[in-house]
Design a protein around this motif. Structure first.
Motif, short mmCIF file in Angstrom:
data_model
loop_
_atom_site.label_atom_id
_atom_site.label_comp_id
_atom_site.label_asym_id
_atom_site.label_seq_id
_atom_site.Cartn_x
_atom_site.Cartn_y
_atom_site.Cartn_z
N MET A 139 -15.83 -9.86 -26.48
CA MET A 139 -15.78 -9.99 -25.03
C MET A 139 -17.11 -9.51 -24.44
O MET A 139 -17.47 -8.34 -24.61
N ASN A 140 -17.80 -10.41 -23.80
CA ASN A 140 -19.08 -10.09 -23.18
C ASN A 140 -18.97 -10.20 -21.66
O ASN A 140 -18.05 -10.84 -21.14
N SER A 141 -19.92 -9.61 -20.98
CA SER A 141 -19.97 -9.67 -19.52
C SER A 141 -18.61 -9.35 -18.91
O SER A 141 -18.10 -10.08 -18.04
N LEU A 142 -18.05 -8.26 -19.35
CA LEU A 142 -16.71 -7.89 -18.90
C LEU A 142 -16.68 -7.60 -17.40
O LEU A 142 -17.63 -7.08 -16.83
N LYS A 143 -15.54 -7.95 -16.81
CA LYS A 143 -15.33 -7.76 -15.38
C LYS A 143 -14.11 -6.86 -15.18
O LYS A 143 -13.23 -6.81 -16.04
N PRO A 144 -14.03 -6.20 -14.04
CA PRO A 144 -12.84 -5.37 -13.79
C PRO A 144 -11.53 -6.16 -13.91
O PRO A 144 -10.51 -5.61 -14.36
N GLU A 145 -11.55 -7.43 -13.57
CA GLU A 145 -10.33 -8.23 -13.66
C GLU A 145 -9.94 -8.56 -15.10
O GLU A 145 -8.88 -9.14 -15.33
N ASP A 146 -10.78 -8.20 -16.06
CA ASP A 146 -10.41 -8.34 -17.46
C ASP A 146 -9.56 -7.17 -17.95
O ASP A 146 -9.08 -7.19 -19.09
N THR A 147 -9.39 -6.18 -17.12
CA THR A 147 -8.58 -5.02 -17.48
C THR A 147 -7.15 -5.43 -17.77
O THR A 147 -6.49 -6.06 -16.93
N ALA A 148 -6.67 -5.10 -18.96
CA ALA A 148 -5.32 -5.49 -19.38
C ALA A 148 -5.05 -4.93 -20.77
O ALA A 148 -5.97 -4.44 -21.45
N VAL A 149 -3.81 -5.04 -21.17
CA VAL A 149 -3.46 -4.82 -22.58
C VAL A 149 -3.62 -6.16 -23.29
O VAL A 149 -3.06 -7.17 -22.84
N TYR A 150 -4.39 -6.16 -24.35
CA TYR A 150 -4.66 -7.39 -25.09
C TYR A 150 -3.79 -7.43 -26.34
O TYR A 150 -3.73 -6.45 -27.11
N TYR A 151 -3.14 -8.56 -26.53
CA TYR A 151 -2.25 -8.77 -27.66
C TYR A 151 -2.73 -9.95 -28.50
O TYR A 151 -3.22 -10.94 -27.96
N CYS A 152 -2.53 -9.84 -29.80
CA CYS A 152 -2.71 -11.00 -30.66
C CYS A 152 -1.33 -11.44 -31.15
O CYS A 152 -0.40 -10.64 -31.22
N ALA A 153 -1.24 -12.72 -31.45
CA ALA A 153 0.05 -13.27 -31.85
C ALA A 153 -0.17 -14.46 -32.77
O ALA A 153 -1.19 -15.15 -32.68
N ALA A 154 0.81 -14.69 -33.63
CA ALA A 154 0.76 -15.83 -34.55
C ALA A 154 1.69 -16.92 -34.05
O ALA A 154 2.87 -16.66 -33.75
N ARG A 155 1.15 -18.12 -33.99
CA ARG A 155 1.92 -19.25 -33.45
C ARG A 155 2.88 -19.79 -34.49
O ARG A 155 2.49 -20.11 -35.61
N THR A 156 4.14 -19.92 -34.10
CA THR A 156 5.18 -20.34 -35.04
C THR A 156 5.92 -21.59 -34.59
O THR A 156 6.85 -22.02 -35.27
N THR A 157 5.52 -22.18 -33.46
CA THR A 157 6.18 -23.38 -32.97
C THR A 157 5.14 -24.43 -32.60
O THR A 157 3.94 -24.15 -32.63
N THR A 158 5.62 -25.58 -32.21
CA THR A 158 4.71 -26.64 -31.75
C THR A 158 4.51 -26.61 -30.25
O THR A 158 3.84 -27.48 -29.69
N THR A 159 5.10 -25.63 -29.60
CA THR A 159 4.86 -25.44 -28.17
C THR A 159 3.36 -25.25 -27.96
O THR A 159 2.70 -24.60 -28.78
N PRO A 160 2.82 -25.84 -26.89
CA PRO A 160 1.37 -25.69 -26.66
C PRO A 160 0.88 -24.24 -26.74
O PRO A 160 1.56 -23.32 -26.29
N TYR A 161 -0.30 -24.07 -27.29
CA TYR A 161 -0.80 -22.75 -27.64
C TYR A 161 -1.06 -21.84 -26.44
O TYR A 161 -1.27 -20.66 -26.60
N THR A 162 -1.05 -22.39 -25.24
CA THR A 162 -1.26 -21.54 -24.06
C THR A 162 -0.01 -20.80 -23.63
O THR A 162 -0.07 -19.95 -22.74
N TYR A 163 1.12 -21.13 -24.21
CA TYR A 163 2.39 -20.53 -23.81
C TYR A 163 2.78 -19.39 -24.75
O TYR A 163 2.80 -19.57 -25.97
N PRO A 164 3.15 -18.24 -24.21
CA PRO A 164 3.59 -17.14 -25.07
C PRO A 164 4.75 -17.52 -25.99
O PRO A 164 4.84 -17.02 -27.11
N ASP A 165 5.61 -18.42 -25.52
CA ASP A 165 6.77 -18.82 -26.32
C ASP A 165 6.39 -19.54 -27.61
O ASP A 165 7.22 -19.72 -28.50
N ALA A 166 5.14 -19.98 -27.70
CA ALA A 166 4.70 -20.66 -28.91
C ALA A 166 4.53 -19.70 -30.09
O ALA A 166 4.44 -20.12 -31.24
#
Length: 122
Positions: A81-108
């Protein structure tokens, strides 16, 4: 299991790299996504890297600033992560995709790691 680490407190404009390590089972054949959750908000898609071919996709809010990569052994995924901004403040999670639901959805994603907190001060 997946475990995100490397978060911390940085100033606006700084860079930070967070990593996602797999243990207990192999995730080498899974797409790995990064999400973030700011206080009081829903999970927000950040980036994903596909297991086949290594293609990467980013949200518009981080495109050009964040880069997701995967170690050759596919056991660790990094989010630079470069050029970080205050709005980038968050808890960051990684996850493994297990469905064919589009990758932008947490349910995937069926496997989630514990998050790592990134705080960007102005």
């Amino acid at each position: 299991q997946l475990q995100a680490s490397g978060g911390g407190l940085v100033q606006a404009g700084d860079s930070l790299s967070v990593s996602c390590a797999a243990s207990g089972r192999t995730f080498s054949s899974y797409d790995i996504g990064w999400f973030r959750q700011a206080p009081g908000k829903e999970h927000e898609f950040v980036a994903t890297i596909l297991w086949s071919g290594g293609a990467t996709y980013y949200s518009e809010s981080v495109k050009g600033r964040f880069t997701v990569t995967r170690a050759s052994a596919k056991k660790t995924v990094y989010l630079q992560m470069n050029s970080l901004k205050p709005e980038d403040t968050a808890v960051y999670y990684c996850a493994a995709r297990t469905t064919t639901t589009p990758y932008t959805y947490p349910d995937a994603y069926g496997y989630w790691g514990q998050g790592t907190l990134v705080t960007v001060s102005s």
